[in-house]
Design a protein around this motif. Structure first.
Motif, mmCIF file in Angstrom:
data_model
loop_
_atom_site.group_PDB
_atom_site.id
_atom_site.type_symbol
_atom_site.label_atom_id
_atom_site.label_comp_id
_atom_site.label_asym_id
_atom_site.label_seq_id
_atom_site.Cartn_x
_atom_site.Cartn_y
_atom_site.Cartn_z
ATOM 1 N N UNK A 3 0.847 -1.193 0.000
ATOM 2 C CA UNK A 3 0.000 0.000 0.000
ATOM 3 C C UNK A 3 0.880 1.239 0.000
ATOM 4 N N UNK A 4 0.554 2.186 -0.846
ATOM 5 C CA UNK A 4 1.385 3.387 -0.972
ATOM 6 C C UNK A 4 1.287 4.297 0.245
ATOM 7 N N UNK A 5 0.296 4.058 1.104
ATOM 8 C CA UNK A 5 0.134 4.918 2.273
ATOM 9 C C UNK A 5 0.669 4.287 3.558
ATOM 10 N N UNK A 6 0.230 3.047 3.851
ATOM 11 C CA UNK A 6 0.616 2.443 5.132
ATOM 12 C C UNK A 6 1.627 1.315 4.995
ATOM 13 N N UNK A 7 1.905 0.883 3.765
ATOM 14 C CA UNK A 7 2.908 -0.149 3.553
ATOM 15 C C UNK A 7 2.419 -1.572 3.731
ATOM 16 N N UNK A 8 1.134 -1.757 3.987
ATOM 17 C CA UNK A 8 0.588 -3.108 4.129
ATOM 18 C C UNK A 8 0.708 -3.864 2.808
ATOM 19 N N UNK A 9 1.098 -5.133 2.902
ATOM 20 C CA UNK A 9 1.222 -5.946 1.695
ATOM 21 C C UNK A 9 -0.156 -6.203 1.102
ATOM 22 N N UNK A 10 -0.313 -5.922 -0.194
ATOM 23 C CA UNK A 10 -1.584 -6.125 -0.880
ATOM 24 C C UNK A 10 -1.613 -7.503 -1.521
ATOM 25 N N UNK A 11 -2.782 -8.134 -1.518
ATOM 26 C CA UNK A 11 -2.896 -9.465 -2.109
ATOM 27 C C UNK A 11 -2.632 -9.423 -3.607
ATOM 28 N N UNK A 12 -3.160 -8.378 -4.273
ATOM 29 C CA UNK A 12 -2.934 -8.203 -5.701
ATOM 30 C C UNK A 12 -2.556 -6.752 -5.970
ATOM 31 N N UNK A 13 -1.723 -6.506 -6.984
ATOM 32 C CA UNK A 13 -1.332 -5.125 -7.304
ATOM 33 C C UNK A 13 -2.546 -4.247 -7.586
ATOM 34 N N UNK A 14 -2.534 -3.060 -7.007
ATOM 35 C CA UNK A 14 -3.613 -2.113 -7.245
ATOM 36 C C UNK A 14 -4.811 -2.279 -6.339
ATOM 37 N N UNK A 15 -4.801 -3.298 -5.462
ATOM 38 C CA UNK A 15 -5.941 -3.517 -4.569
ATOM 39 C C UNK A 15 -6.165 -2.316 -3.650
ATOM 40 N N UNK A 16 -7.412 -2.103 -3.299
ATOM 41 C CA UNK A 16 -7.763 -1.098 -2.292
ATOM 42 C C UNK A 16 -7.294 -1.606 -0.936
ATOM 43 N N UNK A 17 -6.643 -0.754 -0.166
ATOM 44 C CA UNK A 17 -6.123 -1.163 1.139
ATOM 45 C C UNK A 17 -7.210 -1.016 2.201
ATOM 46 N N UNK A 18 -7.609 -2.134 2.784
ATOM 47 C CA UNK A 18 -8.635 -2.118 3.820
ATOM 48 C C UNK A 18 -8.067 -1.729 5.181
ATOM 49 N N UNK A 19 -6.745 -1.743 5.303
ATOM 50 C CA UNK A 19 -6.120 -1.376 6.574
ATOM 51 C C UNK A 19 -6.212 0.123 6.825
ATOM 52 N N UNK A 20 -5.920 0.910 5.780
ATOM 53 C CA UNK A 20 -5.942 2.370 5.949
ATOM 54 C C UNK A 20 -6.942 3.052 5.024
ATOM 55 N N UNK A 21 -7.784 2.235 4.349
ATOM 56 C CA UNK A 21 -8.816 2.776 3.456
ATOM 57 C C UNK A 21 -8.229 3.705 2.390
ATOM 58 N N UNK A 22 -7.283 3.155 1.638
ATOM 59 C CA UNK A 22 -6.612 3.930 0.597
ATOM 60 C C UNK A 22 -6.669 3.196 -0.736
ATOM 61 N N UNK A 23 -7.019 3.918 -1.786
ATOM 62 C CA UNK A 23 -6.992 3.346 -3.134
ATOM 63 C C UNK A 23 -5.562 3.360 -3.646
ATOM 64 N N UNK A 24 -5.158 2.280 -4.296
ATOM 65 C CA UNK A 24 -3.802 2.185 -4.830
ATOM 66 C C UNK A 24 -3.767 2.224 -6.350
ATOM 67 N N UNK A 25 -4.901 2.515 -6.956
ATOM 68 C CA UNK A 25 -4.947 2.832 -8.380
ATOM 69 C C UNK A 25 -6.182 3.689 -8.601
#
Length: 249
Positions: A3-25
């Motif tokens: 995740x570009x905001x919190x650094x949590x590993x995403x299951x797939x590239x571009x996934x929405x991060x549910x940890x910090x509620x951030x879109x990655x695309x």
């Protein structure tokens, strides 16, 4: 991909991060083919991920089983898009799965007509080059609310109303003003045909309805700001009419 905001590993590239509620695309590009869909995720102009959704076309039974296959295929593609929660989706290629995916998704959705890529550019490159262009306003109104004017009669009966509704459903159409009916044309046995004509300098187009010897020219007011952007809307309208089997491909 993290995740570009919190650094949590995403299951797939571009996934929405549910940890910090951030879109990655912020954009997804889909190219539909008979046996697969190439899905590309964009963050501004950068490609942040790609994935492929495959299917096996029903060649022996294109009827009911074929309809189910297309629906399931489009549903799996739509699931991939929902994982990303993008601002905008761009799609091109096979009409049936594209139309079904569009119906299942509730994001800003643009069909990229083949005519719009006459230079032979790949779909992703075409989208990347044009994402910086001024976007067109979206009209959030029911199709019925967009239809008005002095003339309320439409040629072609139910089919004519379907053509008008198909155009009115487009997000960049503000208003449709039905015109008078000219019954002096040349007869035709092909049934009602509809076609959006060349945009004017203000970006507005005309929707021609032809049924037998009757012709009706309807004014379509769009959110386009000039002829170039109006042509993009016109191409999209004609693609929609082809999908509705109201215009020859």
């Amino acid at each position: 991909m993290d995740c570009r905001r919190c650094g949590t590993r995403l299951e797939k590239p571009g996934d929405y991060c549910l940890t910090c509620n951030t879109a990655n695309c912020d954009g997804v590009v889909i190219e539909f083919r008979p046996d697969r869909a190439e899905v590309t995720m964009l963050e501004e102009d950068a490609v942040v991920g790609r994935t492929t959704v495959t299917t096996t076309p029903e060649r022996e039974d294109p009827g009911e089983r074929g309809v189910v296959q297309v629906r399931n295929f489009a549903g799996r593609v739509a699931d991939e898009v929902r994982r990303k929660r993008p601002e905008t989706v761009y799609a091109a290629g096979e009409r049936d799965p594209l139309r079904e995916a569009r119906a299942q998704l509730h994001y800003e959705f643009y069909r990229v007509p083949e005519a719009g890529r006459r230079d032979g550019a790949g779909l992703v490159e075409w989208v990347r080059e044009r994402r910086g262009e001024r976007s067109l306003a979206v009209v959030d109104a029911a199709p019925a609310e967009k239809i008005g004017g002095t003339h309320s009669t439409l040629i072609g009966g139910r089919t004519g109303r379907t053509a008008i509704r198909t155009v009115a459903e487009h997000p960049h159409v503000k208003k449709i003003v039905p015109g008078p009916i000219d019954a002096g044309g040349t007869g035709s046995r092909t049934g009602l045909r509809a076609k959006a004509t060349r945009a004017d300098t203000n970006g507005n187009v005309r929707l021609l309805l032809r049924d037998g010897s009757s012709v009706q020219e309807n004014r379509v007011v769009t959110t386009a700001m000039d002829r170039e952007t109006g042509e993009r809307v016109r191409e999209d309208l004609n693609e929609a009419l082809v999908e509705a089997e109201l215009r020859e491909a």
